[in-house]
Design a protein around this motif. Structure first.
Motif, mmCIF file in Angstrom:
data_model
loop_
_atom_site.group_PDB
_atom_site.id
_atom_site.type_symbol
_atom_site.label_atom_id
_atom_site.label_comp_id
_atom_site.label_asym_id
_atom_site.label_seq_id
_atom_site.Cartn_x
_atom_site.Cartn_y
_atom_site.Cartn_z
ATOM 1 N N GLY A 133 0.956 -1.273 -0.066
ATOM 2 C CA GLY A 133 0.107 0.176 0.120
ATOM 3 C C GLY A 133 0.760 1.187 0.042
ATOM 4 O O GLY A 133 0.512 2.266 -0.772
ATOM 5 N N THR A 134 1.991 1.289 0.870
ATOM 6 C CA THR A 134 2.589 2.555 0.936
ATOM 7 C C THR A 134 3.361 2.629 -0.322
ATOM 8 O O THR A 134 3.708 3.855 -1.017
ATOM 9 C CB THR A 134 4.021 2.356 2.003
ATOM 10 O OG1 THR A 134 2.996 1.972 3.181
ATOM 11 C CG2 THR A 134 4.785 3.372 2.066
ATOM 12 N N TRP A 135 3.912 1.687 -1.243
ATOM 13 C CA TRP A 135 4.481 1.632 -2.407
ATOM 14 C C TRP A 135 3.734 2.085 -3.578
ATOM 15 O O TRP A 135 4.233 2.919 -4.401
ATOM 16 C CB TRP A 135 5.455 0.413 -2.738
ATOM 17 C CG TRP A 135 6.595 0.005 -1.619
ATOM 18 C CD1 TRP A 135 7.261 0.649 -1.034
ATOM 19 C CD2 TRP A 135 6.778 -1.460 -1.649
ATOM 20 N NE1 TRP A 135 8.141 -0.169 0.031
ATOM 21 C CE2 TRP A 135 7.834 -1.348 -0.386
ATOM 22 C CE3 TRP A 135 6.456 -2.643 -1.797
ATOM 23 C CZ2 TRP A 135 8.721 -2.506 -0.079
ATOM 24 C CZ3 TRP A 135 6.931 -3.732 -1.477
ATOM 25 C CH2 TRP A 135 8.012 -3.712 -0.415
ATOM 26 N N ALA A 136 2.614 1.677 -3.484
ATOM 27 C CA ALA A 136 1.794 2.297 -4.446
ATOM 28 C C ALA A 136 1.287 3.648 -4.223
ATOM 29 O O ALA A 136 1.114 4.389 -5.446
ATOM 30 C CB ALA A 136 0.343 1.080 -4.289
ATOM 31 N N ARG A 137 1.060 3.912 -3.094
ATOM 32 C CA ARG A 137 0.834 5.441 -2.898
ATOM 33 C C ARG A 137 1.930 6.379 -3.209
ATOM 34 O O ARG A 137 1.810 7.298 -3.657
ATOM 35 C CB ARG A 137 0.273 5.676 -1.559
ATOM 36 C CG ARG A 137 -0.413 6.829 -1.136
ATOM 37 C CD ARG A 137 -0.925 7.214 0.131
ATOM 38 N NE ARG A 137 -1.496 8.289 0.314
ATOM 39 C CZ ARG A 137 -1.424 8.913 1.363
ATOM 40 N NH1 ARG A 137 -1.024 8.571 2.522
ATOM 41 N NH2 ARG A 137 -2.308 10.126 1.681
ATOM 42 N N SER A 138 3.236 5.983 -3.012
ATOM 43 C CA SER A 138 4.258 6.728 -3.519
ATOM 44 C C SER A 138 4.376 6.732 -4.972
ATOM 45 O O SER A 138 4.675 8.147 -5.424
ATOM 46 C CB SER A 138 5.808 5.972 -3.001
ATOM 47 O OG SER A 138 5.807 5.015 -3.811
ATOM 48 N N GLU A 139 3.905 5.963 -5.535
ATOM 49 C CA GLU A 139 3.818 6.034 -7.209
ATOM 50 C C GLU A 139 2.926 7.074 -7.569
ATOM 51 O O GLU A 139 3.069 8.043 -8.420
ATOM 52 C CB GLU A 139 3.631 4.817 -7.772
ATOM 53 C CG GLU A 139 3.875 4.773 -9.527
ATOM 54 C CD GLU A 139 2.892 5.432 -10.122
ATOM 55 O OE1 GLU A 139 2.972 6.029 -11.140
ATOM 56 O OE2 GLU A 139 1.346 5.254 -9.853
ATOM 57 N N TRP A 140 1.737 6.939 -6.752
ATOM 58 C CA TRP A 140 0.599 7.853 -6.938
ATOM 59 C C TRP A 140 1.133 9.512 -6.752
ATOM 60 O O TRP A 140 0.717 10.430 -7.359
ATOM 61 C CB TRP A 140 -0.615 7.515 -6.112
ATOM 62 C CG TRP A 140 -1.712 8.545 -6.359
ATOM 63 C CD1 TRP A 140 -2.904 8.340 -7.043
ATOM 64 C CD2 TRP A 140 -2.128 9.835 -5.434
ATOM 65 N NE1 TRP A 140 -3.601 9.453 -7.012
ATOM 66 C CE2 TRP A 140 -3.141 10.160 -6.104
ATOM 67 C CE3 TRP A 140 -1.457 10.350 -4.349
ATOM 68 C CZ2 TRP A 140 -3.966 11.538 -5.481
ATOM 69 C CZ3 TRP A 140 -2.001 11.226 -3.806
ATOM 70 C CH2 TRP A 140 -3.173 11.941 -4.519
ATOM 71 N N HIS A 141 1.749 9.437 -5.729
ATOM 72 C CA HIS A 141 2.104 10.717 -5.353
ATOM 73 C C HIS A 141 3.197 11.508 -6.287
ATOM 74 O O HIS A 141 2.927 12.569 -6.924
ATOM 75 C CB HIS A 141 3.020 10.818 -4.030
ATOM 76 C CG HIS A 141 2.328 10.744 -2.709
ATOM 77 N ND1 HIS A 141 1.572 12.033 -2.540
ATOM 78 C CD2 HIS A 141 2.102 10.098 -1.898
ATOM 79 C CE1 HIS A 141 0.824 11.929 -1.155
ATOM 80 N NE2 HIS A 141 1.105 10.496 -0.931
ATOM 81 N N ILE A 142 3.872 10.464 -7.136
ATOM 82 C CA ILE A 142 4.951 11.002 -8.134
ATOM 83 C C ILE A 142 4.066 11.530 -9.215
ATOM 84 O O ILE A 142 4.199 12.371 -9.894
ATOM 85 C CB ILE A 142 5.684 9.890 -8.549
ATOM 86 C CG1 ILE A 142 6.822 9.647 -7.443
ATOM 87 C CG2 ILE A 142 6.609 10.310 -10.010
ATOM 88 C CD1 ILE A 142 7.567 8.503 -7.755
#
Length: 217
Positions: free
Chosen positions: A128-137
């Protein structure tokens, strides 16, 4: 290639859900986490058809703020390739459901992903954290490129043109952020109206004066 990619996890957007990209990273002992969308209909159908109702919730987060409530629910399922999914090196299938309530209106969005890390190295909370980091980018960079700098409307389509202009856009955005800008649209307008300030800043290293009380658009 800049340095070794051994044991590096690359979290990319759906554009990189390609066999060649997955194989290239695997050959460098790296890993890939990537969303699968409807432009990959067969693989998307495989992921959607997995028995998600039988998979327990692995992680869930809730956030509130700015008049919005959001719940993100992560489920993960171990798969085996080849044969498990039509995507090379996939170790886990992931489903992330985002439920948002804004001004009394609730929407729900489901995203399917694959990752080449096994469950003992990538727990649902990590996913979940990694997927959200891509969304932030995506939100902080690609949205600005698409909306503010109108990348999608650009006519460069051949040879090195797209890569060159993408590099220039990223450089401009990076410069404005370094200069303290929080609203890239405003900073771009300022630079276009006062090009001498931008030239002086680039050549002398002295920052221009920007507003710090606005939000990025």
């Amino acid at each position: 290639m800049l340095g070794s990619l051994k044991d590096v996890l690359v979290v990319a957007d759906a554009l990189h859900a390609q066999t060649g990209h997955a194989d290239l990273l695997a050959s460098a002992d790296a890993h890939l986490m990537v969303p699968i969308k409807a432009n990959q209909p067969k693989l998307f159908a495989q992921l959607k058809a997995l028995p998600w109702a039988q998979v327990p919730v692995g992680a869930q987060t809730r956030e509130t703020g700015h008049g919005r409530k959001e719940t993100r629910t992560v489920k993960a399922l171990t798969v085996k390739t080849p044969g498990g999914l039509g995507f090379p090196n996939a170790e886990q299938a992931v489903r992330i459901t985002r439920t948002r309530t804004i001004k009394g209106k609730t929407t729900r969005e489901t995203e399917y992903l694959t990752i080449s890390l096994p469950a003992d190295q990538a727990q649902p909370a990590d996913l979940g954290t990694w997927a959200r980091s891509e969304w932030h980018i995506e939100n902080r960079l690609h949205h600005v490129r698409d909306v503010t700098l109108r990348e999608d409307a650009h006519q460069a389509r051949t040879h090195n043109g797209p890569a060159v202009f993408a590099t220039l856009r990223n450089t401009a955005i990076g410069y404005h952020h370094t200069d303290g800008a929080t609203n890239i649209a405003e900073a771009t307008r300022r630079a276009s109206h006062r090009p001498h300030e931008l030239i002086d800043a680039v050549t002398t290293g002295k920052p221009t004066v920007t507003s710090s009380n606005t939000t990025m658009q």
